[in-house]
Design a protein around this motif. Structure first.
Motif, mmCIF file in Angstrom:
data_model
loop_
_atom_site.group_PDB
_atom_site.id
_atom_site.type_symbol
_atom_site.label_atom_id
_atom_site.label_comp_id
_atom_site.label_asym_id
_atom_site.label_seq_id
_atom_site.Cartn_x
_atom_site.Cartn_y
_atom_site.Cartn_z
ATOM 1 N N LEU A 14 4.059 -0.369 -27.998
ATOM 2 C CA LEU A 14 3.291 0.219 -26.906
ATOM 3 C C LEU A 14 2.515 -0.885 -26.196
ATOM 4 N N LEU A 15 2.866 -1.169 -24.974
ATOM 5 C CA LEU A 15 2.143 -2.167 -24.193
ATOM 6 C C LEU A 15 0.932 -1.517 -23.540
ATOM 7 N N SER A 16 -0.224 -2.178 -23.636
ATOM 8 C CA SER A 16 -1.402 -1.659 -22.942
ATOM 9 C C SER A 16 -1.299 -1.899 -21.441
ATOM 10 N N HIS A 17 -0.703 -3.033 -21.063
ATOM 11 C CA HIS A 17 -0.447 -3.361 -19.658
ATOM 12 C C HIS A 17 0.434 -4.594 -19.627
ATOM 13 N N GLU B 210 11.928 0.720 -28.994
ATOM 14 C CA GLU B 210 11.497 1.403 -27.782
ATOM 15 C C GLU B 210 10.293 0.650 -27.240
ATOM 16 N N LEU B 211 10.371 0.188 -26.019
ATOM 17 C CA LEU B 211 9.251 -0.505 -25.385
ATOM 18 C C LEU B 211 8.616 0.449 -24.372
ATOM 19 N N VAL B 212 7.358 0.790 -24.623
ATOM 20 C CA VAL B 212 6.639 1.713 -23.754
ATOM 21 C C VAL B 212 5.843 0.885 -22.749
ATOM 22 N N VAL B 213 6.202 1.016 -21.466
ATOM 23 C CA VAL B 213 5.722 0.131 -20.409
ATOM 24 C C VAL B 213 4.853 0.919 -19.418
ATOM 25 N N PRO B 214 3.568 0.585 -19.290
ATOM 26 C CA PRO B 214 2.735 1.247 -18.277
ATOM 27 C C PRO B 214 3.171 0.850 -16.868
ATOM 28 N N VAL B 215 3.424 1.832 -16.032
ATOM 29 C CA VAL B 215 3.886 1.578 -14.672
ATOM 30 C C VAL B 215 3.187 2.546 -13.721
ATOM 31 N N VAL B 216 3.216 2.213 -12.433
ATOM 32 C CA VAL B 216 2.663 3.115 -11.430
ATOM 33 C C VAL B 216 3.557 4.344 -11.331
ATOM 34 N N PRO B 217 3.023 5.488 -10.877
ATOM 35 C CA PRO B 217 3.830 6.701 -10.769
ATOM 36 C C PRO B 217 5.085 6.471 -9.938
ATOM 37 N N GLY B 218 6.198 6.947 -10.473
ATOM 38 C CA GLY B 218 7.469 6.836 -9.776
ATOM 39 C C GLY B 218 8.230 5.552 -10.035
ATOM 40 N N ALA B 219 7.602 4.579 -10.661
ATOM 41 C CA ALA B 219 8.267 3.305 -10.919
ATOM 42 C C ALA B 219 9.118 3.385 -12.179
ATOM 43 N N ASP B 220 10.146 2.564 -12.240
ATOM 44 C CA ASP B 220 11.027 2.502 -13.398
ATOM 45 C C ASP B 220 10.501 1.450 -14.377
ATOM 46 N N PRO B 221 10.317 1.792 -15.657
ATOM 47 C CA PRO B 221 9.760 0.821 -16.610
ATOM 48 C C PRO B 221 10.581 -0.455 -16.739
ATOM 49 N N LEU B 222 11.906 -0.326 -16.844
ATOM 50 C CA LEU B 222 12.745 -1.514 -17.003
ATOM 51 C C LEU B 222 12.698 -2.376 -15.746
#
Length: 271
Positions: free
Chosen positions: A64-67, A90-102
């Motif tokens: 889990l990435l904090s940022h 599983e890499l959990v990536v904080p992103v802006v709404p609508g953005a793709d984590p990868l």
């Protein structure tokens, strides 16, 4: 539930003899539930700073990435545990709404910034976004956006068997965050940003971080039972941190290599 502190520095690694006792690796915490995941390895890791290089592998679980600031991701492609043919991560990536984590991570980890893209990591990888609440490795994980400059930053609360841990390594509570206070409410252990001294408040505000007194005030408002400060300034030597621990005896200062048990204030050195 136990926590292995693999990296407790902020901003940049801090190599050298004056940083040995508290450690020089950047942010990374391995969460070890009772019985681990059957083979002694963690199934949940918080952040992927250079401390993740110390993780034994192959890793099978969630990170889990904090940022996405450098000091929280820079260990990712250099850890043999996660960049391993037999890893399942599983890499959990904080992103802006609508953005793709990868796609968001690839914007940072790709040529000309880095030789490979995330898809070049060995093993079986999935890239997801934080969820308000989910179950991971037998633990309840809650995440919410908190105040920190420079992009989306999330805090994490982990609960298991009546014990709660909250991880806020980069957080400016002086700016106000109802979501962060909700995450931290009544926590057994709060691992919180304590990069700056009170007289460095202007720097803390400028970079979206906390002073020690900011962290103490936040913990008191939230009814936290135990406060562990992390994300130590990269230029803060062992001797300076020792002096700060004496100046604030009611708070703990994180040390790389320690295993922490949240509910009973026990701490042990593993390295």
């Amino acid at each position: 539930m136990r926590l292995l502190l693999l990296g407790v520095r902020g901003s940049t690694p801090a190599p050298g003899p004056e940083y040995v006792r508290y450690g020089g690796h950047t942010s990374c915490v391995a969460v070890l539930p009772a019985g681990d995941n059957g083979d002694g390895a963690p199934a949940l890791v918080l952040d992927a700073g250079t401390g993740i290089r110390q993780l034994a592998g192959p890793f099978r679980g969630a990170i889990l990435l904090s940022h996405l600031h450098w000091d929280h991701v820079q260990g990712l492609p250099f850890s043999r545990a996660v960049d391993h043919p037999d890893s399942r991560a599983e890499l959990v990536v904080p992103v802006v709404p609508g953005a793709d984590p990868l796609a968001t991570l690839t914007g940072q980890m790709s040529p000309p910034h880095f030789p490979i893209e995330p898809g070049g990591l060995l093993g079986d990888w999935t890239f997801t976004r934080p969820a308000p609440v989910r179950e991971l490795a037998g633990m309840t994980v809650r995440q919410a956006e908190v105040t920190h400059k420079g992009g989306v930053t999330v805090g994490t609360r982990i609960e298991r068997d009546g014990t709660s841990v909250v991880y806020l390594p980069d957080h400016a509570p002086q700016l106000g965050s109802a979501a962060a206070e909700e995450l931290a409410a009544g926590a057994d252990l709060l691992i919180h940003d304590g990069q700056f001294r009170p007289e460095e408040q202007a720097l803390a505000d400028a970079y979206g971080h906390a002073t020690i007194t900011d962290a103490l005030d936040f913990a008191a408002r939230c009814g936290v039972r135990r406060l562990l400060l992390t994300h130590h300034a990269p230029g803060r030597t062992d001797d300076q941190l020792d002096a700060m621990a004496k100046e604030w005896p009611d708070v703990e200062f994180a040390r790389q290599g320690e295993t922490v048990t949240p509910s009973d204030r026990s701490r042990s050195r593993t390295r």
